[in-house]
Design a protein around this motif. Structure first.
Motif, PDB file in Angstrom:
ATOM      1  N   VAL A   1       0.736  -1.357  -0.001  1.00 27.36           N
ATOM      2  CA  VAL A   1       0.015  -0.112  -0.054  1.00 27.36           C
ATOM      3  C   VAL A   1       0.891   1.204   0.052  1.00 27.36           C
ATOM      4  O   VAL A   1       1.518   1.563   1.038  1.00 27.36           O
ATOM      5  CB  VAL A   1      -0.929   0.112   1.218  1.00 27.36           C
ATOM      6  N   GLU A   2       0.573   1.995  -1.099  1.00 31.11           N
ATOM      7  CA  GLU A   2       1.637   3.175  -1.249  1.00 31.11           C
ATOM      8  C   GLU A   2       0.518   4.453  -1.067  1.00 31.11           C
ATOM      9  O   GLU A   2      -0.472   4.433  -1.380  1.00 31.11           O
ATOM     10  CB  GLU A   2       1.910   3.253  -2.790  1.00 31.11           C
ATOM     11  N   SER A   3       1.202   5.427  -0.167  1.00 28.50           N
ATOM     12  CA  SER A   3       0.379   6.583   0.240  1.00 28.50           C
ATOM     13  C   SER A   3       0.893   7.737  -0.520  1.00 28.50           C
ATOM     14  O   SER A   3       2.292   7.795  -0.783  1.00 28.50           O
ATOM     15  CB  SER A   3       0.278   6.826   1.697  1.00 28.50           C
ATOM     16  N   PHE A   4       0.162   8.717  -0.872  1.00 30.27           N
ATOM     17  CA  PHE A   4       0.720   9.891  -1.722  1.00 30.27           C
ATOM     18  C   PHE A   4      -0.421  10.999  -1.040  1.00 30.27           C
ATOM     19  O   PHE A   4      -1.426  10.834  -0.930  1.00 30.27           O
ATOM     20  CB  PHE A   4       0.671   9.727  -3.045  1.00 30.27           C
ATOM     21  N   GLY A   5       0.241  12.515  -1.089  1.00 26.29           N
ATOM     22  CA  GLY A   5      -0.418  13.691  -0.703  1.00 26.29           C
ATOM     23  C   GLY A   5      -1.514  13.940  -1.917  1.00 26.29           C
ATOM     24  O   GLY A   5      -1.160  13.865  -3.092  1.00 26.29           O
ATOM     25  N   VAL A   6      -2.594  14.498  -1.605  1.00 24.28           N
ATOM     26  CA  VAL A   6      -3.446  15.183  -2.231  1.00 24.28           C
ATOM     27  C   VAL A   6      -3.533  16.769  -1.941  1.00 24.28           C
ATOM     28  O   VAL A   6      -3.002  17.088  -0.915  1.00 24.28           O
ATOM     29  CB  VAL A   6      -4.618  14.678  -2.661  1.00 24.28           C
ATOM     30  N   SER A   7      -4.409  17.642  -2.649  1.00 24.65           N
ATOM     31  CA  SER A   7      -4.729  19.122  -2.242  1.00 24.65           C
ATOM     32  C   SER A   7      -6.084  19.184  -1.736  1.00 24.65           C
ATOM     33  O   SER A   7      -6.922  19.462  -2.666  1.00 24.65           O
ATOM     34  CB  SER A   7      -4.285  19.971  -3.620  1.00 24.65           C
ATOM     35  N   HIS A   8      -6.134  19.231  -0.393  1.00 18.80           N
ATOM     36  CA  HIS A   8      -7.548  19.402  -0.042  1.00 18.80           C
ATOM     37  C   HIS A   8      -7.471  20.190   1.460  1.00 18.80           C
ATOM     38  O   HIS A   8      -6.389  20.095   1.962  1.00 18.80           O
ATOM     39  CB  HIS A   8      -7.959  18.006   0.313  1.00 18.80           C
ATOM     40  N   ASP A   9      -8.285  20.628   1.510  1.00 20.77           N
ATOM     41  CA  ASP A   9      -8.288  21.446   2.890  1.00 20.77           C
ATOM     42  C   ASP A   9      -8.509  20.757   4.125  1.00 20.77           C
ATOM     43  O   ASP A   9      -9.605  21.018   4.924  1.00 20.77           O
ATOM     44  CB  ASP A   9      -9.384  22.514   2.788  1.00 20.77           C
ATOM     45  N   ALA A  10      -7.523  19.795   4.412  1.00 17.47           N
ATOM     46  CA  ALA A  10      -7.490  19.027   5.652  1.00 17.47           C
ATOM     47  C   ALA A  10      -6.115  19.171   6.021  1.00 17.47           C
ATOM     48  O   ALA A  10      -5.210  19.620   5.490  1.00 17.47           O
ATOM     49  CB  ALA A  10      -7.790  17.725   5.234  1.00 17.47           C
ATOM     50  N   ALA A  11      -5.856  18.620   7.209  1.00 19.43           N
ATOM     51  CA  ALA A  11      -4.667  18.555   7.868  1.00 19.43           C
ATOM     52  C   ALA A  11      -3.405  18.137   6.942  1.00 19.43           C
ATOM     53  O   ALA A  11      -2.530  18.916   6.816  1.00 19.43           O
ATOM     54  CB  ALA A  11      -4.493  17.947   9.295  1.00 19.43           C
ATOM     55  N   GLU A  12      -3.577  17.015   6.472  1.00 19.59           N
ATOM     56  CA  GLU A  12      -2.458  16.409   5.765  1.00 19.59           C
ATOM     57  C   GLU A  12      -3.144  15.141   4.942  1.00 19.59           C
ATOM     58  O   GLU A  12      -2.815  13.933   5.145  1.00 19.59           O
ATOM     59  CB  GLU A  12      -1.131  15.764   6.358  1.00 19.59           C
ATOM     60  N   PRO A  13      -3.862  15.487   3.843  1.00 22.77           N
ATOM     61  CA  PRO A  13      -4.752  14.612   3.340  1.00 22.77           C
ATOM     62  C   PRO A  13      -4.029  13.552   2.301  1.00 22.77           C
ATOM     63  O   PRO A  13      -3.038  14.181   2.019  1.00 22.77           O
ATOM     64  CB  PRO A  13      -5.760  15.311   2.507  1.00 22.77           C
ATOM     65  N   MET A  14      -4.220  12.371   2.364  1.00 24.90           N
ATOM     66  CA  MET A  14      -3.498  11.524   1.253  1.00 24.90           C
ATOM     67  C   MET A  14      -4.309  10.191   1.067  1.00 24.90           C
ATOM     68  O   MET A  14      -5.432   9.978   1.605  1.00 24.90           O
ATOM     69  CB  MET A  14      -2.368  10.865   2.306  1.00 24.90           C
ATOM     70  N   PHE A  15      -3.760   9.606  -0.085  1.00 18.35           N
ATOM     71  CA  PHE A  15      -4.755   8.627  -0.756  1.00 18.35           C
ATOM     72  C   PHE A  15      -3.798   7.421  -1.114  1.00 18.35           C
ATOM     73  O   PHE A  15      -2.487   7.522  -0.585  1.00 18.35           O
ATOM     74  CB  PHE A  15      -5.694   9.131  -1.991  1.00 18.35           C
ATOM     75  N   PHE A  16      -4.436   6.266  -1.605  1.00 15.36           N
ATOM     76  CA  PHE A  16      -3.332   5.248  -1.784  1.00 15.36           C
ATOM     77  C   PHE A  16      -3.576   4.587  -3.276  1.00 15.36           C
ATOM     78  O   PHE A  16      -4.586   4.288  -3.856  1.00 15.36           O
ATOM     79  CB  PHE A  16      -4.172   4.338  -0.689  1.00 15.36           C
ATOM     80  N   VAL A  17      -2.456   3.912  -3.479  1.00 13.82           N
ATOM     81  CA  VAL A  17      -2.558   2.929  -4.431  1.00 13.82           C
ATOM     82  C   VAL A  17      -1.983   1.622  -3.915  1.00 13.82           C
ATOM     83  O   VAL A  17      -1.106   1.506  -2.988  1.00 13.82           O
ATOM     84  CB  VAL A  17      -1.218   3.507  -5.433  1.00 13.82           C
ATOM     85  N   PHE A  18      -2.942   0.654  -4.348  1.00 16.20           N
ATOM     86  CA  PHE A  18      -2.561  -0.955  -3.964  1.00 16.20           C
ATOM     87  C   PHE A  18      -1.875  -1.753  -4.843  1.00 16.20           C
ATOM     88  O   PHE A  18      -2.435  -1.802  -6.201  1.00 16.20           O
ATOM     89  CB  PHE A  18      -3.964  -1.414  -3.350  1.00 16.20           C
ATOM     90  N   HIS A  19      -0.937  -2.355  -4.726  1.00 10.29           N
ATOM     91  CA  HIS A  19      -0.153  -3.056  -5.434  1.00 10.29           C
ATOM     92  C   HIS A  19      -0.051  -4.585  -5.197  1.00 10.29           C
ATOM     93  O   HIS A  19       0.017  -4.854  -4.022  1.00 10.29           O
ATOM     94  CB  HIS A  19       1.094  -2.930  -5.456  1.00 10.29           C
ATOM     95  N   HIS A  20      -0.274  -5.621  -6.005  1.00  9.46           N
ATOM     96  CA  HIS A  20      -0.601  -7.096  -5.529  1.00  9.46           C
ATOM     97  C   HIS A  20      -0.498  -7.950  -6.908  1.00  9.46           C
ATOM     98  O   HIS A  20      -1.434  -7.807  -7.790  1.00  9.46           O
ATOM     99  CB  HIS A  20      -2.162  -7.326  -4.850  1.00  9.46           C
ATOM    100  N   ASN A  21       0.746  -8.790  -6.884  1.00  7.29           N
ATOM    101  CA  ASN A  21       0.761  -9.848  -7.962  1.00  7.29           C
ATOM    102  C   ASN A  21       0.614  -9.051  -9.352  1.00  7.29           C
ATOM    103  O   ASN A  21       0.060  -9.599 -10.294  1.00  7.29           O
ATOM    104  CB  ASN A  21      -0.597 -10.601  -7.773  1.00  7.29           C
ATOM    105  N   GLY A  22       1.501  -7.907  -9.521  1.00  6.83           N
ATOM    106  CA  GLY A  22       1.212  -7.208 -10.776  1.00  6.83           C
ATOM    107  C   GLY A  22      -0.106  -6.273 -11.125  1.00  6.83           C
ATOM    108  O   GLY A  22      -0.049  -5.746 -12.206  1.00  6.83           O
ATOM    109  N   LYS A  23      -0.865  -6.304  -9.836  1.00 12.74           N
ATOM    110  CA  LYS A  23      -2.193  -5.444 -10.295  1.00 12.74           C
ATOM    111  C   LYS A  23      -2.011  -4.370  -9.522  1.00 12.74           C
ATOM    112  O   LYS A  23      -1.496  -4.181  -8.549  1.00 12.74           O
ATOM    113  CB  LYS A  23      -3.150  -6.289  -9.987  1.00 12.74           C
ATOM    114  N   LYS A  24      -2.767  -3.242 -10.115  1.00 10.33           N
ATOM    115  CA  LYS A  24      -2.644  -1.733  -9.410  1.00 10.33           C
ATOM    116  C   LYS A  24      -3.817  -1.489  -9.364  1.00 10.33           C
ATOM    117  O   LYS A  24      -4.725  -1.241 -10.317  1.00 10.33           O
ATOM    118  CB  LYS A  24      -1.749  -1.157 -10.194  1.00 10.33           C
ATOM    119  N   LEU A  25      -4.309  -1.085  -8.249  1.00 11.55           N
ATOM    120  CA  LEU A  25      -5.529  -0.257  -7.914  1.00 11.55           C
ATOM    121  C   LEU A  25      -5.481   1.073  -7.361  1.00 11.55           C
ATOM    122  O   LEU A  25      -4.583   1.133  -6.230  1.00 11.55           O
ATOM    123  CB  LEU A  25      -6.339  -1.224  -6.739  1.00 11.55           C
ATOM    124  N   ALA A  26      -5.897   2.222  -8.122  1.00 12.12           N
ATOM    125  CA  ALA A  26      -5.470   3.429  -7.720  1.00 12.12           C
ATOM    126  C   ALA A  26      -6.802   4.164  -6.920  1.00 12.12           C
ATOM    127  O   ALA A  26      -7.847   4.294  -7.678  1.00 12.12           O
ATOM    128  CB  ALA A  26      -4.882   4.427  -8.668  1.00 12.12           C
TER     129      ALA A  26
END
Length: 264
Positions: free
Chosen positions: A116-141
């Protein structure tokens, strides 16, 4: 082993996404009441008590409403960055120290074979972040709650098999609605939410050969409609040369009903 997911709920009234492998299951946000969350899990025939953890994107109530209740009732570990922990302390109530984990922007955590890879986004919250999931060569963003999609964000999510992508509002509906001007300005700002058209333009830059599904998420209850979002996104993508329905499919999400549990 497959990577499965369901968008349990998505919209301005509450957000939650379920992701699982054969070894682990994760909930991303718990923005509905504890009872509503339990009902959503029943609909996808999964048990909350089997969760390996809850990942928190940011502290807004439509993402953490049921978080404290579920964590205490089922003794589920919670993962959030330091600033989000501080920002949501009052709202979620007391959480046992052994259930509190930090997950900072730019980190990758492993849950067995699920990365599970986290990354920052631009939103009016303290430190918002979202995720990319990697498994068996598959990627869910997963990317919602951002005022714009930067080149850095695009680089992280590019080429996913599945995108869960914010398509928050129709700009004209928002301009004509009864919201006070300061609320409209906040939504349209760089720390607000992306419109249908802006979402589609960002999608055009990140769709890859492996992309098969795009879920339009976090639609505004007042300033968007499923049919309008889908039509607007499809029009922009087709102008960019994509063939929607052949190269990949567009899917709706709902604030109260989960999408079917499917494999990435």
């Amino acid at each position: 082993m497959s990577l499965n997911f369901s968008v349990l709920a998505s919209g301005s009234t509450g957000n939650a996404i379920y992701v699982e492998t054969d070894e682990h299951s994760l909930l991303i946000d718990a923005g509905l009441s504890g009872k509503q969350m339990e009902n959503l899990f029943q609909e996808i025939q999964r048990d909350i008590k089997n969760l390996s953890g809850i990942l928190v994107t940011h502290e807004h109530s439509d993402h953490i409403k049921g978080l404290g209740i579920l964590a205490r009732k089922y003794e589920i570990p919670i993962f959030a960055n330091e600033k989000t922990w501080k920002a949501m302390e009052r709202e979620i109530g007391e959480i046992h120290l052994e259930q509190k984990f930090t997950f900072e922007i730019g980190e990758t955590k492993s849950f067995g074979s699920l990365e599970v890879e986290s990354f920052g986004v631009s939103h009016d919250a303290a430190e918002p972040m979202f995720f990319v999931f990697h498994h068996n060569g598959k990627k869910l963003a997963l990317i919602t709650d951002t005022g714009y999609v930067s080149d850095r964000m695009k680089g992280i999510i590019r080429g996913a098999d599945v995108f869960i992508f914010e398509s928050n509002h129709d700009v004209e509906m928002l301009r004509m609605c009864r919201y006070p001007w300061n609320v409209k300005r906040r939504i349209l700002s760089d720390v607000g939410h992306v419109s249908n058209e802006d979402a589609a333009l960002a999608m055009a830059d990140v769709i890859g050969d492996k992309t098969k599904r795009i879920y339009l998420a976090h639609l505004s209850k007042e300033n968007n409609m499923k049919e309008l979002a889908r039509m607007s996104v499809q029009q922009v993508l087709e102008k960019k040369g994509f063939i929607v329905g052949e190269q990949f499919e567009l899917y709706d999400t709902d604030p109260k009903k989960p999408t079917p549990l499917v494999a990435v």
